[in-house]
Design a protein around this motif. Sequence first.
Motif, PDB file in Angstrom:
ATOM      1  N   ASP A  66       0.851  -1.183   0.000  1.00  0.00           N
ATOM      2  CA  ASP A  66       0.000   0.000   0.000  1.00  0.00           C
ATOM      3  C   ASP A  66       0.890   1.238   0.000  1.00  0.00           C
ATOM      4  N   ILE A  67       0.374   2.294  -0.569  1.00  0.00           N
ATOM      5  CA  ILE A  67       1.065   3.578  -0.603  1.00  0.00           C
ATOM      6  C   ILE A  67       0.085   4.643  -0.129  1.00  0.00           C
ATOM      7  N   VAL A  68       0.590   5.574   0.680  1.00  0.00           N
ATOM      8  CA  VAL A  68      -0.248   6.615   1.270  1.00  0.00           C
ATOM      9  C   VAL A  68       0.403   7.967   1.038  1.00  0.00           C
ATOM     10  N   LYS A  69      -0.393   8.927   0.622  1.00  0.00           N
ATOM     11  CA  LYS A  69       0.103  10.299   0.518  1.00  0.00           C
ATOM     12  C   LYS A  69       0.170  10.874   1.932  1.00  0.00           C
ATOM     13  N   ILE A  70       1.337  11.300   2.357  1.00  0.00           N
ATOM     14  CA  ILE A  70       1.557  11.763   3.730  1.00  0.00           C
ATOM     15  C   ILE A  70       0.639  12.936   4.078  1.00  0.00           C
ATOM     16  N   ASP A  71       0.367  13.823   3.133  1.00  0.00           N
ATOM     17  CA  ASP A  71      -0.520  14.961   3.403  1.00  0.00           C
ATOM     18  C   ASP A  71      -1.929  14.510   3.793  1.00  0.00           C
ATOM     19  N   ARG A  72      -2.353  13.346   3.304  1.00  0.00           N
ATOM     20  CA  ARG A  72      -3.674  12.816   3.656  1.00  0.00           C
ATOM     21  C   ARG A  72      -3.744  12.535   5.157  1.00  0.00           C
ATOM     22  N   ILE A  73      -2.716  11.892   5.688  1.00  0.00           N
ATOM     23  CA  ILE A  73      -2.683  11.592   7.119  1.00  0.00           C
ATOM     24  C   ILE A  73      -2.411  12.868   7.921  1.00  0.00           C
ATOM     25  N   LYS A  74      -1.586  13.748   7.384  1.00  0.00           N
ATOM     26  CA  LYS A  74      -1.308  15.025   8.061  1.00  0.00           C
ATOM     27  C   LYS A  74      -2.600  15.814   8.263  1.00  0.00           C
ATOM     28  N   SER A  75      -3.486  15.794   7.262  1.00  0.00           N
ATOM     29  CA  SER A  75      -4.745  16.533   7.375  1.00  0.00           C
ATOM     30  C   SER A  75      -5.687  15.915   8.409  1.00  0.00           C
ATOM     31  N   LEU A  76      -5.493  14.633   8.710  1.00  0.00           N
ATOM     32  CA  LEU A  76      -6.327  13.949   9.703  1.00  0.00           C
ATOM     33  C   LEU A  76      -5.662  13.892  11.080  1.00  0.00           C
ATOM     34  N   TYR A  77      -4.457  14.410  11.198  1.00  0.00           N
ATOM     35  CA  TYR A  77      -3.661  14.262  12.413  1.00  0.00           C
ATOM     36  C   TYR A  77      -4.339  14.851  13.652  1.00  0.00           C
ATOM     37  N   LYS A  78      -5.093  15.894  13.507  1.00  0.00           N
ATOM     38  CA  LYS A  78      -5.766  16.522  14.647  1.00  0.00           C
ATOM     39  C   LYS A  78      -7.132  15.891  14.946  1.00  0.00           C
ATOM     40  N   ASP A  79      -7.554  14.915  14.138  1.00  0.00           N
ATOM     41  CA  ASP A  79      -8.845  14.246  14.309  1.00  0.00           C
ATOM     42  C   ASP A  79      -8.679  13.053  15.251  1.00  0.00           C
ATOM     43  N   SER A  80      -8.928  13.280  16.541  1.00  0.00           N
ATOM     44  CA  SER A  80      -8.693  12.227  17.533  1.00  0.00           C
ATOM     45  C   SER A  80      -9.596  11.016  17.313  1.00  0.00           C
ATOM     46  N   LYS A  81     -10.782  11.210  16.766  1.00  0.00           N
ATOM     47  CA  LYS A  81     -11.683  10.077  16.484  1.00  0.00           C
ATOM     48  C   LYS A  81     -11.034   9.142  15.458  1.00  0.00           C
ATOM     49  N   PHE A  82     -10.488   9.711  14.390  1.00  0.00           N
ATOM     50  CA  PHE A  82      -9.785   8.916  13.372  1.00  0.00           C
ATOM     51  C   PHE A  82      -8.578   8.217  13.982  1.00  0.00           C
ATOM     52  N   LEU A  83      -7.748   8.972  14.689  1.00  0.00           N
ATOM     53  CA  LEU A  83      -6.519   8.408  15.253  1.00  0.00           C
ATOM     54  C   LEU A  83      -6.821   7.251  16.198  1.00  0.00           C
ATOM     55  N   ASN A  84      -7.796   7.417  17.079  1.00  0.00           N
ATOM     56  CA  ASN A  84      -8.099   6.385  18.066  1.00  0.00           C
ATOM     57  C   ASN A  84      -8.810   5.173  17.463  1.00  0.00           C
TER      58      ASN A  84
END
Length: 115
Positions: A7-25
């Motif tokens: 799998d390959i992931v664009k880092i900016d995609r995860i960076k944009s979700l980094y402050k979303d604690s619901k996603f992270l948890n």
Amino acid sequence: MLSIGTDIVKIDRIKSLYKDSKFLNKIFSSSELEYCNNHKEPYIHLSGKYAAKEAVKKALLSSKIVKNIPLGDIEVLNNSDKSPYIKLIKIKNVNCTVSISHDGDYAIAFVIVEK
């Protein structure tokens, strides 16, 4: 060897979700978050772990070991030398070998599943 996954992931995609604690948890364990948050740019490491989780999921599904597996049931942890390893929460007698790399805008992971 039973199966492979990548799998390959664009880092900016995860960076944009980094402050979303619901996603992270939902996706990452407390151990994974602690490891990544100890780095200057945690989202780079989270991107690699996310790619690894997706690669594991693809390999498990294609080998017919499982019909479904939530990403939260796959942990991407690190040995003392910082090399990654996979811990499957609900699946026993399956070994996963993982390689993760980051370059520029992307993180990529490759997984081999063995029984």
